[in-house]
Motif scaffolding. Structure first.
Motif, PDB file in Angstrom:
ATOM      1  N   LYS A  68       0.828  -1.205   0.000  1.00 10.10           N
ATOM      2  CA  LYS A  68       0.000   0.000   0.000  1.00 10.10           C
ATOM      3  C   LYS A  68       0.863   1.256   0.000  1.00 10.10           C
ATOM      4  O   LYS A  68       0.646   2.171  -0.806  1.00 10.10           O
ATOM      5  N   VAL A  69       1.834   1.327   0.913  1.00 11.69           N
ATOM      6  CA  VAL A  69       2.658   2.537   0.995  1.00 11.69           C
ATOM      7  C   VAL A  69       3.570   2.656  -0.226  1.00 11.69           C
ATOM      8  O   VAL A  69       3.877   3.772  -0.672  1.00 11.69           O
ATOM      9  N   PHE A  70       3.988   1.525  -0.781  1.00 14.62           N
ATOM     10  CA  PHE A  70       4.792   1.555  -2.009  1.00 14.62           C
ATOM     11  C   PHE A  70       3.984   2.143  -3.163  1.00 14.62           C
ATOM     12  O   PHE A  70       4.479   2.973  -3.925  1.00 14.62           O
ATOM     13  N   SER A  71       2.729   1.702  -3.282  1.00 20.51           N
ATOM     14  CA  SER A  71       1.879   2.225  -4.359  1.00 20.51           C
ATOM     15  C   SER A  71       1.610   3.709  -4.164  1.00 20.51           C
ATOM     16  O   SER A  71       1.577   4.475  -5.140  1.00 20.51           O
ATOM     17  N   ASN A  72       1.432   4.155  -2.910  1.00 20.63           N
ATOM     18  CA  ASN A  72       1.242   5.591  -2.649  1.00 20.63           C
ATOM     19  C   ASN A  72       2.467   6.392  -3.086  1.00 20.63           C
ATOM     20  O   ASN A  72       2.342   7.437  -3.757  1.00 20.63           O
ATOM     21  N   SER A  73       3.652   5.915  -2.698  1.00 19.37           N
ATOM     22  CA  SER A  73       4.887   6.608  -3.083  1.00 19.37           C
ATOM     23  C   SER A  73       5.050   6.619  -4.599  1.00 19.37           C
ATOM     24  O   SER A  73       5.461   7.630  -5.186  1.00 19.37           O
ATOM     25  N   LEU A  74       4.711   5.504  -5.239  1.00 12.79           N
ATOM     26  CA  LEU A  74       4.864   5.403  -6.686  1.00 12.79           C
ATOM     27  C   LEU A  74       3.907   6.352  -7.407  1.00 12.79           C
ATOM     28  O   LEU A  74       4.307   7.053  -8.348  1.00 12.79           O
ATOM     29  N   ILE A  75       2.657   6.383  -6.959  1.00 11.57           N
ATOM     30  CA  ILE A  75       1.661   7.270  -7.589  1.00 11.57           C
ATOM     31  C   ILE A  75       2.082   8.728  -7.449  1.00 11.57           C
ATOM     32  O   ILE A  75       2.030   9.506  -8.413  1.00 11.57           O
ATOM     33  N   ILE A  76       2.495   9.119  -6.235  1.00 12.00           N
ATOM     34  CA  ILE A  76       2.897  10.511  -5.994  1.00 12.00           C
ATOM     35  C   ILE A  76       4.104  10.882  -6.840  1.00 12.00           C
ATOM     36  O   ILE A  76       4.151  11.961  -7.461  1.00 12.00           O
ATOM     37  N   THR A  77       5.105   9.997  -6.889  1.00  8.81           N
ATOM     38  CA  THR A  77       6.327  10.285  -7.638  1.00  8.81           C
ATOM     39  C   THR A  77       6.058  10.370  -9.136  1.00  8.81           C
ATOM     40  O   THR A  77       6.514  11.307  -9.808  1.00  8.81           O
ATOM     41  N   VAL A  78       5.322   9.405  -9.667  1.00  9.58           N
ATOM     42  CA  VAL A  78       5.045   9.396 -11.111  1.00  9.58           C
ATOM     43  C   VAL A  78       4.173  10.580 -11.510  1.00  9.58           C
ATOM     44  O   VAL A  78       4.461  11.287 -12.489  1.00  9.58           O
ATOM     45  N   ALA A  79       3.090  10.822 -10.751  1.00  3.91           N
ATOM     46  CA  ALA A  79       2.178  11.922 -11.084  1.00  3.91           C
ATOM     47  C   ALA A  79       2.893  13.272 -10.988  1.00  3.91           C
ATOM     48  O   ALA A  79       2.700  14.149 -11.851  1.00  3.91           O
ATOM     49  N   SER A  80       3.724  13.446  -9.969  1.00  2.00           N
ATOM     50  CA  SER A  80       4.453  14.715  -9.818  1.00  2.00           C
ATOM     51  C   SER A  80       5.413  14.931 -10.979  1.00  2.00           C
ATOM     52  O   SER A  80       5.541  16.046 -11.500  1.00  2.00           O
ATOM     53  N   ASN A  81       6.096  13.864 -11.395  1.00  2.00           N
ATOM     54  CA  ASN A  81       7.013  13.982 -12.522  1.00  2.00           C
ATOM     55  C   ASN A  81       6.285  14.326 -13.815  1.00  2.00           C
ATOM     56  O   ASN A  81       6.764  15.133 -14.614  1.00  2.00           O
ATOM     57  N   VAL A  82       5.118  13.722 -14.016  1.00  5.83           N
ATOM     58  CA  VAL A  82       4.349  13.985 -15.241  1.00  5.83           C
ATOM     59  C   VAL A  82       3.950  15.452 -15.324  1.00  5.83           C
ATOM     60  O   VAL A  82       4.161  16.116 -16.352  1.00  5.83           O
ATOM     61  N   VAL A  83       3.376  15.988 -14.246  1.00  3.24           N
ATOM     62  CA  VAL A  83       2.931  17.388 -14.292  1.00  3.24           C
ATOM     63  C   VAL A  83       4.121  18.340 -14.359  1.00  3.24           C
ATOM     64  O   VAL A  83       4.056  19.389 -15.035  1.00  3.24           O
ATOM     65  N   LEU A  84       5.216  18.005 -13.681  1.00  2.99           N
ATOM     66  CA  LEU A  84       6.397  18.863 -13.740  1.00  2.99           C
ATOM     67  C   LEU A  84       6.973  18.909 -15.149  1.00  2.99           C
ATOM     68  O   LEU A  84       7.324  19.985 -15.654  1.00  2.99           O
ATOM     69  N   VAL A  85       7.079  17.761 -15.796  1.00  2.34           N
ATOM     70  CA  VAL A  85       7.647  17.706 -17.142  1.00  2.34           C
ATOM     71  C   VAL A  85       6.767  18.462 -18.131  1.00  2.34           C
ATOM     72  O   VAL A  85       7.248  19.275 -18.933  1.00  2.34           O
ATOM     73  N   ILE A  86       5.461  18.220 -18.090  1.00  2.81           N
ATOM     74  CA  ILE A  86       4.555  18.841 -19.066  1.00  2.81           C
ATOM     75  C   ILE A  86       4.488  20.355 -18.881  1.00  2.81           C
ATOM     76  O   ILE A  86       4.737  21.128 -19.819  1.00  2.81           O
ATOM     77  N   PHE A  87       4.164  20.796 -17.674  1.00  2.00           N
ATOM     78  CA  PHE A  87       3.953  22.224 -17.448  1.00  2.00           C
ATOM     79  C   PHE A  87       5.259  23.018 -17.515  1.00  2.00           C
ATOM     80  O   PHE A  87       5.293  24.117 -18.087  1.00  2.00           O
ATOM     81  N   CYS A  88       6.327  22.476 -16.944  1.00  2.00           N
ATOM     82  CA  CYS A  88       7.578  23.235 -16.889  1.00  2.00           C
ATOM     83  C   CYS A  88       8.278  23.283 -18.247  1.00  2.00           C
ATOM     84  O   CYS A  88       8.934  24.276 -18.571  1.00  2.00           O
ATOM     85  N   SER A  89       8.160  22.223 -19.032  1.00  2.00           N
ATOM     86  CA  SER A  89       8.756  22.261 -20.375  1.00  2.00           C
ATOM     87  C   SER A  89       8.048  23.300 -21.239  1.00  2.00           C
ATOM     88  O   SER A  89       8.702  24.055 -21.977  1.00  2.00           O
ATOM     89  N   MET A  90       6.708  23.362 -21.152  1.00  2.00           N
ATOM     90  CA  MET A  90       5.968  24.371 -21.918  1.00  2.00           C
ATOM     91  C   MET A  90       6.296  25.780 -21.428  1.00  2.00           C
ATOM     92  O   MET A  90       6.472  26.708 -22.233  1.00  2.00           O
ATOM     93  N   ALA A  91       6.383  25.944 -20.101  1.00  2.00           N
ATOM     94  CA  ALA A  91       6.701  27.266 -19.547  1.00  2.00           C
ATOM     95  C   ALA A  91       8.093  27.711 -19.981  1.00  2.00           C
ATOM     96  O   ALA A  91       8.294  28.866 -20.395  1.00  2.00           O
ATOM     97  N   ALA A  92       9.071  26.815 -19.891  1.00  2.00           N
ATOM     98  CA  ALA A  92      10.439  27.157 -20.287  1.00  2.00           C
ATOM     99  C   ALA A  92      10.507  27.494 -21.775  1.00  2.00           C
ATOM    100  O   ALA A  92      11.221  28.424 -22.184  1.00  2.00           O
ATOM    101  N   TYR A  93       9.773  26.750 -22.580  1.00  2.00           N
ATOM    102  CA  TYR A  93       9.756  27.009 -24.029  1.00  2.00           C
ATOM    103  C   TYR A  93       9.244  28.413 -24.335  1.00  2.00           C
ATOM    104  O   TYR A  93       9.845  29.151 -25.124  1.00  2.00           O
ATOM    105  N   MET A  94       8.153  28.788 -23.707  1.00  2.00           N
ATOM    106  CA  MET A  94       7.595  30.123 -23.952  1.00  2.00           C
ATOM    107  C   MET A  94       8.512  31.221 -23.414  1.00  2.00           C
ATOM    108  O   MET A  94       8.641  32.289 -24.019  1.00  2.00           O
ATOM    109  N   LEU A  95       9.160  30.976 -22.287  1.00  2.00           N
ATOM    110  CA  LEU A  95      10.072  31.974 -21.732  1.00  2.00           C
ATOM    111  C   LEU A  95      11.285  32.182 -22.636  1.00  2.00           C
ATOM    112  O   LEU A  95      11.818  33.294 -22.737  1.00  2.00           O
ATOM    113  N   VAL A  96      11.754  31.107 -23.285  1.00  2.00           N
ATOM    114  CA  VAL A  96      12.899  31.222 -24.182  1.00  2.00           C
ATOM    115  C   VAL A  96      12.507  31.899 -25.491  1.00  2.00           C
ATOM    116  O   VAL A  96      13.209  32.778 -25.999  1.00  2.00           O
ATOM    117  N   ARG A  97      11.369  31.508 -26.045  1.00  2.00           N
ATOM    118  CA  ARG A  97      10.982  31.988 -27.377  1.00  2.00           C
ATOM    119  C   ARG A  97      10.293  33.358 -27.349  1.00  2.00           C
ATOM    120  O   ARG A  97      10.184  34.008 -28.381  1.00  2.00           O
TER     121      ARG A  97
END
Length: 275
Positions: A68-97
């Motif tokens: 149970k605790v492993f699945s909680n850690s896995l869900i939090i880690t994976v979901a956080s990475n997904v939103v960080l990659v998507i939103f921050c890559s788009m934000a960085a792209y717009m800031l550069v361009r």
């Protein structure tokens, strides 16, 4: 002549080996003591186990409700990475361009946020999160990780995107590609090296984080591995034999992931700096 093996090289290698051994000492203590009975840990923490007591792992697995605790850690880690990659890559792209002064101000704001100590904003954060209904929620915690991880993630993406030729995007626009199409079809695939680096670094942070989950996840159903491990440290007793076994079970998945992906860390960072 420049590649000749010298005495300085030998001394440097010896120093690197000794330094590596120093960093491995904590892992030796954790692993060796996780296989000892509690009495042996108290009597001599430095000695190797007289008998391998794997029952510590069985007991810790059951008491932690490890799956149970492993699945909680896995869900939090994976979901956080997904939103960080998507939103921050788009934000960085717009800031550069976007070649405007406001883009530099926003970027420097994100960079400056990296040096703010978490302890200085801890109380207002929890109060605000409570008002927004983000406490006792895995997804609320993911949103907080998005906020805290955006500074470093945008910083790394920003440096990498500056090296991507603008001509590639202009050609795609001429072919009728939209702004989102240019990013997701042309730019984002080129970000793979730095994306892997970012995922590794953020995973190490999020998986091992104790303070933020301890403040936001009061419901035992949402405990992560670090929070569940703390269960073995009571007010009057400390179950070191089970706690150390739990620590090993928490570290091993991340070590496997890290060793499998570590070559991409240097590759991603150096690719961004060279470009």
């Amino acid at each position: 002549m420049g590649n000749r093996y010298t005495g300085k090289t030998f001394i440097g290698e010896i120093f690197a080996v000794l330094l590596g051994l120093v960093f491995l000492v904590p892992f030796y203590y954790i692993l060796s003591n996780s296989l000892k009975p509690f009495a042996d840990i108290l009597s001599n923490t430095s000695a190797l186990p007289k008998v391998m007591q794997f029952q510590n792992y069985v007991s810790a697995f059951e008491k932690l409700d490890y799956l149970k605790v492993f699945s909680n850690s896995l869900i939090i880690t994976v979901a956080s990475n997904v939103v960080l990659v998507i939103f921050c890559s788009m934000a960085a792209y717009m800031l550069v361009r976007t070649k405007k002064k406001i883009s530099n101000i926003i970027f420097m704001t994100f960079v400056a946020a990296m040096i703010i100590p978490f302890q200085s904003i801890m109380i207002p954060l929890i109060k605000t999160a409570g008002n927004l209904g983000l406490l006792n929620s895995i997804w609320g915690l993911v949103i907080m990780y998005l906020g805290f991880g955006s500074g470093m993630t945008i910083f790394l993406y920003h440096g990498f995107i500056k090296g991507i030729p603008l001509e590639l995007e202009e050609a795609a626009i001429i072919d009728g590609c939209s702004r989102f199409g240019v990013f997701f079809r042309i730019v984002f695939p080129l970000l793979k090296p730095i994306t892997v680096t970012i995922v590794i670094l953020n995973s190490l942070w999020i998986w091992n984080d104790f303070l933020l989950p301890s403040l936001t996840l009061q419901n035992p159903e949402f405990r992560t591995i670090p929070l569940a491990t703390f269960f073995f440290f009571g007010q009057y007793t400390k179950q070191w034999d089970l706690a150390l076994a739990a620590l090993v079970m928490g570290i091993v998945p991340l070590l496997i992931f890290f060793f499998a992906m570590q070559k991409h860390i240097i590759k991603g960072i150096t690719s961004g700096s060279i470009k």
